[in-house]
Design a protein around this motif. Structure first.
Motif, PDB file in Angstrom:
ATOM      1  N   GLY A  52      37.857  42.575  38.959  1.00 17.31           N
ATOM      2  CA  GLY A  52      39.281  42.678  39.219  1.00 17.31           C
ATOM      3  C   GLY A  52      39.643  42.754  40.693  1.00 17.31           C
ATOM      4  N   GLU A  53      38.664  42.868  41.594  1.00 21.17           N
ATOM      5  CA  GLU A  53      38.954  42.950  43.026  1.00 21.17           C
ATOM      6  C   GLU A  53      39.277  41.563  43.579  1.00 21.17           C
ATOM      7  N   GLU A  98      41.486  45.824  47.169  1.00 24.34           N
ATOM      8  CA  GLU A  98      41.545  46.782  46.068  1.00 24.34           C
ATOM      9  C   GLU A  98      42.249  46.157  44.866  1.00 24.34           C
ATOM     10  N   ARG A  99      41.851  46.584  43.679  1.00 28.85           N
ATOM     11  CA  ARG A  99      42.489  46.098  42.463  1.00 28.85           C
ATOM     12  C   ARG A  99      43.933  46.604  42.371  1.00 28.85           C
ATOM     13  N   PHE A 100      44.815  45.703  41.978  1.00 29.48           N
ATOM     14  CA  PHE A 100      46.209  46.061  41.750  1.00 29.48           C
ATOM     15  C   PHE A 100      46.492  45.918  40.254  1.00 29.48           C
ATOM     16  N   ARG A 101      46.985  46.982  39.662  1.00 32.28           N
ATOM     17  CA  ARG A 101      47.256  46.937  38.227  1.00 32.28           C
ATOM     18  C   ARG A 101      48.289  45.861  37.917  1.00 32.28           C
ATOM     19  N   GLY A 102      47.954  45.044  36.907  1.00 32.73           N
ATOM     20  CA  GLY A 102      48.894  44.016  36.460  1.00 32.73           C
ATOM     21  C   GLY A 102      48.821  42.724  37.247  1.00 32.73           C
ATOM     22  N   SER A 134      46.883  44.731  49.256  1.00 31.75           N
ATOM     23  CA  SER A 134      45.603  45.029  48.607  1.00 31.75           C
ATOM     24  C   SER A 134      44.432  44.946  49.580  1.00 31.75           C
ATOM     25  N   TYR A 164      46.350  39.744  38.320  1.00 32.77           N
ATOM     26  CA  TYR A 164      45.022  39.179  38.080  1.00 32.77           C
ATOM     27  C   TYR A 164      45.177  37.712  37.696  1.00 32.77           C
TER      28      TYR A 164
END
Length: 278
Positions: A228-229, A200-204, A269, A206
């Motif tokens: 973003g995944e 899953e995408r994690f904010r911040g 994630s 990348y």
């Protein structure tokens, strides 16, 4: 991409085609990049081409890295290729750890600069669209049998559709389904299986880099997809791969134990991810 033509009739097969077959110059099995490009180029040359594959446009698909020289080749052939502002993105570099120290390669200094991270589903769709635009007939399905006849090949799909082709191209990838069915054998050193998952995408969190790390029982590859995944892939021997596919906890533990990957790809994630093998 093996091209299968003129092989002797396999023992034990009796050809019993009771209807007049729709005949094609070339049948291409596999509508991935290799199959779609082959089909397009053949159609451009005037061949009547049939492209057969189980089209799966849902979910993620690995094989998302396209080297710079391949991008240049696609452009020379006037075929869909990654570009700025599209669904794909440039890979800024590679960090790798092969048990001694971390090596860094960036897109500026590394030979073959211009590698891209693909939205693989979109990439495949675009190549298929160009193929059909050149007159290639696309048939969703699974090739069940391929049998030589006097005019080339008789092909039957799992749905019962039958047709003929003067030549067959097996573009089914590493599995080489048709070539294996006709007796071909792959020559390889050590068999390696990839056990992978998309998290899953994690904010911040990348990065546009690729991370590669050697560990005791294999090696890891990890990157962020254009959406973003995070994707993490562990390459190991088949026996270990089979055990890991049934024990996600162990796969997660191995990921957490890495030196290079764990700092960039939080194990959390992947808690809800589904493990797959390739």
């Amino acid at each position: 991409m093996p091209i299968i033509s003129g092989l002797p009739r396999p023992c034990g097969h009796d050809v019993k085609w009771t209807t007049e077959l729709d005949r094609w110059d070339v049948m291409v099995a596999g509508a991935g990049p290799a199959g779609s490009v082959a089909a397009t180029l053949l159609a451009r040359s005037g061949k009547r081409v049939l492209l057969v594959d189980r089209i799966e446009d849902q979910g993620h698909k690995i094989g998302e890295c396209l080297p710079g020289p391949a991008v240049q080749l696609l452009r020379r052939l006037d075929l869909p290729s990654p570009d700025e502002g599209g669904p794909h993105e440039r890979i800024s570099g590679v960090r790798s750890h092969w048990g001694v120290e971390v090596a860094r390669q960036d897109a500026f200094n590394y030979p073959g600069a211009g590698d891209w991270r693909l939205d693989r589903r979109r990439f495949d769709q675009d190549l298929r669209a160009v193929a059909t635009g050149h007159g290639v007939e696309l048939v969703p399905g699974f090739i069940k049998d391929v049998i030589p006849d006097a005019s080339g090949w008789c092909v039957k799909t799992a749905a019962g559709t039958q047709f003929g082709a003067a030549m067959v191209i097996d573009a089914t990838g590493r599995r080489a389904r048709i070539a294996r069915r006709l007796g071909a054998r792959q020559k390889a050193d050590e068999p390696v299986v990839a056990v992978w998952a998309v998290g899953e995408r994690f904010r911040g969190i990348y990065s546009t880099q690729t991370l590669i790390e050697q560990v005791a029982d294999g090696w890891w590859y990890a990157a962020f997809l254009p959406g973003g995944e995070p994707v993490a892939i562990f390459h190991c021997l088949p026996g270990l791969a089979s055990r890991l596919s049934r024990d996600k906890g162990r796969w997660l533990a191995l990921l957490a134990d890495t030196h290079l990957l764990a700092d960039t790809f939080p194990v959390d994630s992947f808690q809800c991810a589904v493990l797959k093998c390739a």
